[in-house]
Design an enzyme around this catalytic site. Structure first.
Site, mmCIF file in Angstrom:
data_model
loop_
_atom_site.group_PDB
_atom_site.id
_atom_site.type_symbol
_atom_site.label_atom_id
_atom_site.label_comp_id
_atom_site.label_asym_id
_atom_site.label_seq_id
_atom_site.Cartn_x
_atom_site.Cartn_y
_atom_site.Cartn_z
ATOM 1 N N ARG A 270 -2.121 -5.786 -8.671
ATOM 2 C CA ARG A 270 -0.949 -6.636 -8.423
ATOM 3 C C ARG A 270 -0.744 -7.673 -9.511
ATOM 4 N NH1 ARG A 270 -2.677 -8.790 -2.784
ATOM 5 N NH2 ARG A 270 -4.629 -8.676 -3.919
ATOM 6 N N SER B 50 -2.657 -8.464 2.653
ATOM 7 C CA SER B 50 -2.917 -8.294 4.092
ATOM 8 C C SER B 50 -3.368 -9.627 4.708
ATOM 9 C CB SER B 50 -3.993 -7.238 4.308
ATOM 10 O OG SER B 50 -3.556 -5.998 3.817
ATOM 11 N N LYS C 79 -15.550 -7.341 4.028
ATOM 12 C CA LYS C 79 -14.563 -8.195 4.711
ATOM 13 C C LYS C 79 -14.820 -8.131 6.215
ATOM 14 C CE LYS C 79 -10.810 -7.552 1.376
ATOM 15 N NZ LYS C 79 -9.463 -7.031 1.134
ATOM 16 N N HIS D 108 0.843 -1.202 0.000
ATOM 17 C CA HIS D 108 0.000 0.000 0.000
ATOM 18 C C HIS D 108 0.883 1.260 0.000
ATOM 19 C CE1 HIS D 108 -3.089 -2.716 2.139
ATOM 20 N NE2 HIS D 108 -3.622 -2.429 0.968
HETATM 21 N N1 COA Z 1 0.789 -4.312 -3.109
HETATM 22 C C1 COA Z 1 0.529 -5.377 -2.353
HETATM 23 N N2 COA Z 1 -0.692 -5.668 -1.880
HETATM 24 C C2 COA Z 1 -1.710 -4.855 -2.155
HETATM 25 C C3 COA Z 1 -1.519 -3.727 -2.920
HETATM 26 C C4 COA Z 1 -0.198 -3.460 -3.404
HETATM 27 N N3 COA Z 1 0.067 -2.411 -4.159
HETATM 28 N N4 COA Z 1 -2.700 -3.108 -3.061
HETATM 29 C C5 COA Z 1 -3.609 -3.844 -2.403
HETATM 30 N N5 COA Z 1 -3.016 -4.913 -1.856
HETATM 31 C C6 COA Z 1 -3.688 -6.008 -1.166
HETATM 32 C C7 COA Z 1 -4.200 -5.747 0.208
HETATM 33 O O1 COA Z 1 -3.261 -6.117 1.160
HETATM 34 C C8 COA Z 1 -5.460 -6.584 0.263
HETATM 35 O O2 COA Z 1 -5.149 -7.908 0.599
HETATM 36 P P1 COA Z 1 -6.265 -8.933 1.167
HETATM 37 O O3 COA Z 1 -7.304 -9.125 0.085
HETATM 38 O O4 COA Z 1 -5.483 -10.159 1.445
HETATM 39 O O5 COA Z 1 -6.862 -8.288 2.401
HETATM 40 C C9 COA Z 1 -5.959 -6.593 -1.181
HETATM 41 O O6 COA Z 1 -4.835 -6.287 -1.955
HETATM 42 C C10 COA Z 1 -7.007 -5.587 -1.501
HETATM 43 O O7 COA Z 1 -7.149 -4.696 -0.441
HETATM 44 P P2 COA Z 1 -7.372 -3.174 -0.476
HETATM 45 O O8 COA Z 1 -6.480 -2.481 -1.456
HETATM 46 O O9 COA Z 1 -7.331 -2.710 0.938
HETATM 47 O O10 COA Z 1 -8.781 -3.031 -1.104
HETATM 48 P P3 COA Z 1 -10.094 -3.752 -0.741
HETATM 49 O O11 COA Z 1 -10.421 -4.600 -1.929
HETATM 50 O O12 COA Z 1 -10.070 -4.406 0.579
HETATM 51 O O13 COA Z 1 -11.038 -2.460 -0.639
HETATM 52 C C11 COA Z 1 -12.841 -0.980 -1.249
HETATM 53 C C12 COA Z 1 -12.160 -2.353 -1.375
HETATM 54 C C13 COA Z 1 -12.700 -0.353 0.118
HETATM 55 C C14 COA Z 1 -12.232 -0.057 -2.265
HETATM 56 C C15 COA Z 1 -14.322 -1.276 -1.591
HETATM 57 O O14 COA Z 1 -14.799 -2.291 -0.746
HETATM 58 C C16 COA Z 1 -15.210 -0.053 -1.430
HETATM 59 O O15 COA Z 1 -15.194 0.833 -2.268
HETATM 60 N N6 COA Z 1 -16.006 0.010 -0.332
HETATM 61 C C17 COA Z 1 -16.942 1.097 -0.079
HETATM 62 C C18 COA Z 1 -18.375 0.672 -0.455
HETATM 63 C C19 COA Z 1 -18.608 0.790 -1.950
HETATM 64 O O16 COA Z 1 -18.527 1.848 -2.537
HETATM 65 N N7 COA Z 1 -18.941 -0.351 -2.573
HETATM 66 C C20 COA Z 1 -19.201 -0.420 -3.989
HETATM 67 C C21 COA Z 1 -17.984 -0.798 -4.767
HETATM 68 S S1 COA Z 1 -18.338 -0.953 -6.496
#
Ligand code: COA
Length: 166
Positions: free
Chosen positions: A96, A134, A42, A18
């Protein structure tokens, strides 16, 4: 016009992957809001205030003077509404691998339909962080493995303390 970006995520917890995206997003936008989301589908280990606090601490400790262009905020509800309310024109997401693409593409299209004015910009994860997740960091921490190359010392301490308290 000032270019404002939102980098949203669950950040449970924030990793060096991140942080890599955050640093590079600052080449694309003037100001970056890191949006720590409540509604992610999640079941996070850390609650929302703690996830936000860990992101804030990593930003302050590891970003140096660039931290002045970054703001950490928590939000609930739809990301596009948060983006609009924050005055952001860009959503930043890290990609990724091919496996991320389908999910990210779908999310970007849904968000574009909801708010066509907000563009999603993808940054490809760096080759030394692209395998980090994560979920695996938490699993390794729970099983007593070394997570020091995946997260900051502060986050590693918090995770260790969390699993020791169970
Ligand atoms: N390098 C390494 N790992 C990375 C990374 C990078 N550059 N970028 C992300 N990751 C990993 C994270 O560690 C995480 O791992 P995990 O799945 O094992 O937990 C995964 O990639 C994705 O996590 P993150 O980037 O935190 O995004 P997310 O998918 O958890 O978040 C939101 C999603 C918050 C953007 C989405 O749920 C959201 O928009 N929520 C609000 C409600 C909404 O609007 N919903 C409608 C969506 S259409």
């Amino acid at each position: 016009m000032e270019r404002i970006g939102i980098y949203p995520g669950t950040f449970d917890p924030i990793t060096v992957g991140h942080l890599d995206i955050i640093k590079r997003a600052l080449h694309v936008v003037d100001r970056l809001i890191i949006g720590v989301a409540l509604d992610t589908g999640k079941e996070p280990v850390f609650d929302l205030p703690m996830r936000g606090k860990l992101v804030q601490q990593d930003v302050e400790t590891l970003l140096g003077p660039e931290a002045a262009r970054v703001e950490v905020r928590t939000f609930s509800g739809l990301l596009v509404n948060f983006a609009e309310e924050a005055g952001a024109q860009i959503i930043i997401r890290g990609i990724r691998a091919i496996s991320d693409y389908e999910y990210e593409f779908q999310m970007a299209c849904m968000n574009a339909r909801l708010k066509p004015d907000v563009e999603t910009v993808f940054l490809t994860a760096s080759e030394d962080t692209h395998f980090i997740s994560s979920r695996f960091v938490k699993q390794i921490a729970r099983l007593g493995g070394d997570i020091s190359s995946f997260v900051s010392p502060n986050v590693a301490e918090r995770l260790k303390a969390y699993y020791a308290s169970l």
